[in-house]
Design a protein around this motif. Structure first.
Motif, PDB file in Angstrom:
ATOM      1  N   GLU A  26       0.829  -1.205   0.000  1.00  0.00           N
ATOM      2  CA  GLU A  26       0.000   0.000   0.000  1.00  0.00           C
ATOM      3  C   GLU A  26       0.865   1.257   0.000  1.00  0.00           C
ATOM      4  OE1 GLU A  26      -3.021   2.288   3.056  1.00  0.00           O
ATOM      5  OE2 GLU A  26      -2.860   0.117   3.190  1.00  0.00           O
ATOM      6  N   ARG A  27       1.847   1.300   0.869  1.00  0.00           N
ATOM      7  CA  ARG A  27       2.725   2.474   0.926  1.00  0.00           C
ATOM      8  C   ARG A  27       3.517   2.637  -0.370  1.00  0.00           C
ATOM      9  NH1 ARG A  27       3.303   5.353   5.357  1.00  0.00           N
ATOM     10  NH2 ARG A  27       5.391   6.049   4.822  1.00  0.00           N
ATOM     11  N   PHE A  28       3.974   1.538  -0.933  1.00  0.00           N
ATOM     12  CA  PHE A  28       4.742   1.589  -2.173  1.00  0.00           C
ATOM     13  C   PHE A  28       3.891   2.167  -3.299  1.00  0.00           C
ATOM     14  CE2 PHE A  28       6.000  -0.397  -6.200  1.00  0.00           C
ATOM     15  CZ  PHE A  28       7.326   0.003  -6.278  1.00  0.00           C
ATOM     16  N   ILE A  29       2.676   1.678  -3.440  1.00  0.00           N
ATOM     17  CA  ILE A  29       1.813   2.139  -4.529  1.00  0.00           C
ATOM     18  C   ILE A  29       1.416   3.598  -4.332  1.00  0.00           C
ATOM     19  CG2 ILE A  29      -0.466   1.853  -5.592  1.00  0.00           C
ATOM     20  CD1 ILE A  29      -0.098  -1.195  -5.037  1.00  0.00           C
ATOM     21  N   ILE A  30       0.962   3.942  -3.139  1.00  0.00           N
ATOM     22  CA  ILE A  30       0.539   5.325  -2.876  1.00  0.00           C
ATOM     23  C   ILE A  30       1.720   6.275  -3.034  1.00  0.00           C
ATOM     24  CG2 ILE A  30      -0.294   6.928  -1.101  1.00  0.00           C
ATOM     25  CD1 ILE A  30      -1.981   4.556  -0.013  1.00  0.00           C
ATOM     26  N   GLY A  31       2.848   5.919  -2.450  1.00  0.00           N
ATOM     27  CA  GLY A  31       4.032   6.781  -2.522  1.00  0.00           C
ATOM     28  C   GLY A  31       4.528   6.970  -3.938  1.00  0.00           C
ATOM     29  N   THR A  32       4.585   5.890  -4.699  1.00  0.00           N
ATOM     30  CA  THR A  32       5.062   5.976  -6.082  1.00  0.00           C
ATOM     31  C   THR A  32       4.122   6.835  -6.928  1.00  0.00           C
ATOM     32  OG1 THR A  32       6.181   3.847  -5.952  1.00  0.00           O
ATOM     33  CG2 THR A  32       5.624   4.639  -8.147  1.00  0.00           C
ATOM     34  N   LEU A  33       2.827   6.596  -6.803  1.00  0.00           N
ATOM     35  CA  LEU A  33       1.875   7.383  -7.594  1.00  0.00           C
ATOM     36  C   LEU A  33       1.901   8.857  -7.211  1.00  0.00           C
ATOM     37  CD1 LEU A  33      -1.182   4.966  -7.826  1.00  0.00           C
ATOM     38  CD2 LEU A  33       0.377   5.650  -9.660  1.00  0.00           C
ATOM     39  N   ALA A  34       1.917   9.152  -5.929  1.00  0.00           N
ATOM     40  CA  ALA A  34       1.947  10.555  -5.497  1.00  0.00           C
ATOM     41  C   ALA A  34       3.212  11.244  -5.991  1.00  0.00           C
ATOM     42  CB  ALA A  34       1.842  10.641  -3.975  1.00  0.00           C
ATOM     43  N   SER A  35       4.339  10.580  -5.845  1.00  0.00           N
ATOM     44  CA  SER A  35       5.615  11.150  -6.249  1.00  0.00           C
ATOM     45  C   SER A  35       5.675  11.398  -7.750  1.00  0.00           C
ATOM     46  CB  SER A  35       6.746  10.200  -5.815  1.00  0.00           C
ATOM     47  OG  SER A  35       7.999  10.682  -6.220  1.00  0.00           O
ATOM     48  N   MET A  36       5.272  10.401  -8.519  1.00  0.00           N
ATOM     49  CA  MET A  36       5.335  10.541  -9.980  1.00  0.00           C
ATOM     50  C   MET A  36       4.308  11.528 -10.514  1.00  0.00           C
ATOM     51  SD  MET A  36       6.244   6.847 -11.491  1.00  0.00           S
ATOM     52  CE  MET A  36       7.923   6.281 -11.449  1.00  0.00           C
ATOM     53  N   LEU A  37       3.131  11.562  -9.916  1.00  0.00           N
ATOM     54  CA  LEU A  37       2.131  12.540 -10.341  1.00  0.00           C
ATOM     55  C   LEU A  37       2.600  13.966 -10.069  1.00  0.00           C
ATOM     56  CD1 LEU A  37      -1.203  10.799  -9.312  1.00  0.00           C
ATOM     57  CD2 LEU A  37      -0.439  11.354 -11.635  1.00  0.00           C
ATOM     58  N   TRP A  38       3.235  14.157  -8.918  1.00  0.00           N
ATOM     59  CA  TRP A  38       3.764  15.481  -8.579  1.00  0.00           C
ATOM     60  C   TRP A  38       4.793  15.916  -9.619  1.00  0.00           C
ATOM     61  CZ3 TRP A  38       2.574  18.977  -4.753  1.00  0.00           C
ATOM     62  CH2 TRP A  38       3.479  20.025  -4.566  1.00  0.00           C
ATOM     63  N   ALA A  39       5.779  15.057  -9.872  1.00  0.00           N
ATOM     64  CA  ALA A  39       6.834  15.387 -10.829  1.00  0.00           C
ATOM     65  C   ALA A  39       6.256  15.579 -12.225  1.00  0.00           C
ATOM     66  CB  ALA A  39       7.895  14.289 -10.838  1.00  0.00           C
ATOM     67  N   GLY A  40       5.345  14.698 -12.606  1.00  0.00           N
ATOM     68  CA  GLY A  40       4.744  14.791 -13.928  1.00  0.00           C
ATOM     69  C   GLY A  40       3.936  16.062 -14.135  1.00  0.00           C
ATOM     70  N   ALA A  41       3.232  16.475 -13.106  1.00  0.00           N
ATOM     71  CA  ALA A  41       2.422  17.702 -13.216  1.00  0.00           C
ATOM     72  C   ALA A  41       3.303  18.929 -13.430  1.00  0.00           C
ATOM     73  CB  ALA A  41       1.557  17.864 -11.965  1.00  0.00           C
ATOM     74  N   PHE A  42       4.392  19.036 -12.669  1.00  0.00           N
ATOM     75  CA  PHE A  42       5.284  20.185 -12.832  1.00  0.00           C
ATOM     76  C   PHE A  42       5.990  20.142 -14.173  1.00  0.00           C
ATOM     77  CE2 PHE A  42       4.609  20.894  -8.354  1.00  0.00           C
ATOM     78  CZ  PHE A  42       4.638  22.266  -8.267  1.00  0.00           C
ATOM     79  N   ALA A  43       6.429  18.953 -14.590  1.00  0.00           N
ATOM     80  CA  ALA A  43       7.100  18.844 -15.887  1.00  0.00           C
ATOM     81  C   ALA A  43       6.138  19.165 -17.023  1.00  0.00           C
ATOM     82  CB  ALA A  43       7.675  17.436 -16.045  1.00  0.00           C
ATOM     83  N   ALA A  44       4.884  18.727 -16.887  1.00  0.00           N
ATOM     84  CA  ALA A  44       3.886  19.027 -17.925  1.00  0.00           C
ATOM     85  C   ALA A  44       3.639  20.530 -18.021  1.00  0.00           C
ATOM     86  CB  ALA A  44       2.584  18.287 -17.618  1.00  0.00           C
ATOM     87  N   LEU A  45       3.591  21.206 -16.885  1.00  0.00           N
ATOM     88  CA  LEU A  45       3.427  22.670 -16.931  1.00  0.00           C
ATOM     89  C   LEU A  45       4.561  23.328 -17.673  1.00  0.00           C
ATOM     90  CD1 LEU A  45       2.081  23.789 -13.423  1.00  0.00           C
ATOM     91  CD2 LEU A  45       0.931  23.912 -15.631  1.00  0.00           C
ATOM     92  N   VAL A  46       5.782  22.869 -17.401  1.00  0.00           N
ATOM     93  CA  VAL A  46       6.942  23.442 -18.089  1.00  0.00           C
ATOM     94  C   VAL A  46       6.869  23.128 -19.578  1.00  0.00           C
ATOM     95  CG1 VAL A  46       9.459  23.317 -18.328  1.00  0.00           C
ATOM     96  CG2 VAL A  46       8.434  23.402 -16.056  1.00  0.00           C
ATOM     97  N   ALA A  47       6.564  21.885 -19.921  1.00  0.00           N
ATOM     98  CA  ALA A  47       6.544  21.480 -21.319  1.00  0.00           C
ATOM     99  C   ALA A  47       5.423  22.153 -22.105  1.00  0.00           C
ATOM    100  CB  ALA A  47       6.407  19.955 -21.408  1.00  0.00           C
ATOM    101  N   LEU A  48       4.277  22.368 -21.480  1.00  0.00           N
ATOM    102  CA  LEU A  48       3.132  22.939 -22.186  1.00  0.00           C
ATOM    103  C   LEU A  48       3.127  24.464 -22.220  1.00  0.00           C
ATOM    104  CD1 LEU A  48       0.355  20.533 -20.881  1.00  0.00           C
ATOM    105  CD2 LEU A  48       1.439  20.539 -23.148  1.00  0.00           C
ATOM    106  N   ALA A  49       3.878  25.078 -21.340  1.00  0.00           N
ATOM    107  CA  ALA A  49       3.872  26.544 -21.263  1.00  0.00           C
ATOM    108  C   ALA A  49       4.602  27.172 -22.435  1.00  0.00           C
ATOM    109  CB  ALA A  49       4.495  27.007 -19.954  1.00  0.00           C
TER     110      ALA A  49
END
Length: 188
Positions: free
Chosen positions: A165-188
């Motif tokens: 449970e911790r592995f899945i939640i932690g991995t998804l939260a971490s990757m979603l965070w990084a992906g969201a910021f990278a997407a903002l940079v890439a799309l801006a």
């Protein structure tokens, strides 16, 4: 410079820098406000993209500074944000170990606890660097490789429901965070 340009290109980097500093100084058990401070620029950038609000940079150097700060916050802000998400999702059920992991009951039934998922903070930083870089260079298959490597590397530690449970939640939260910021940079 217009007032909107000052707000976006002068105040924006200051807010990003403050969020980066909060993330770097929040420690292993961040307060919710410090851990999720990066949501403010993330939401502002997301809304600007959603409503097609573009504010041209008065100087290319300011655009570069904004890009670097967004990318850095995508990496360093993910740790505290993930810690807050894990705390909220697991209701502080996990007993922290001495080496940054969690203590779980041994599956052999001897009643002993042992530490699993050690090194999560370091792995999380590397994972978020890879995700941000992959999105910025447009190579999303790298994200799939990171997920596969992380899953294979942790496979032997995922024999308990608590660790999975911790592995899945932690991995998804971490990757979603990084992906969201990278997407903002890439799309801006």
């Amino acid at each position: 410079m217009t007032a909107v340009q000052v707000l976006v290109w002068i105040v924006g980097p200051v807010v990003l820098l403050v969020c980066c500093m909060l993330a770097l100084t929040s420690g292993r058990e961040p307060r919710t406000a410090a851990g999720l401070a990066g949501v403010v620029p993330l939401a502002a950038g997301g809304l600007a993209l959603a409503f097609h609000v573009g504010v041209p940079a008065p100087d290319p150097a300011l655009a570069s500074v904004m890009t670097v700060l967004m990318s850095v916050l995508g990496v360093v802000g993910g740790g505290p944000a993930t810690a807050v998400v894990l705390r909220l999702a697991t209701h502080r059920d996990a007993t922290p170990g001495r080496n940054g992991g969690i203590l779980i009951l041994d599956q052999r039934g001897d009643g002993q606890r042992h530490e699993v998922l050690r090194g999560g903070a370091a792995i999380g930083h590397l994972e978020r660097i890879a995700v941000v870089a992959a999105i910025l260079v447009g190579r999303l298959e790298i994200v799939a490789a990171v997920i596969a490597i992380k899953g294979l590397g942790r496979f032997s530690e995922l024999d308990s429901a608590e660790a999975r449970e911790r592995f899945i939640i932690g991995t998804l939260a971490s990757m979603l965070w990084a992906g969201a910021f990278a997407a903002l940079v890439a799309l801006a």
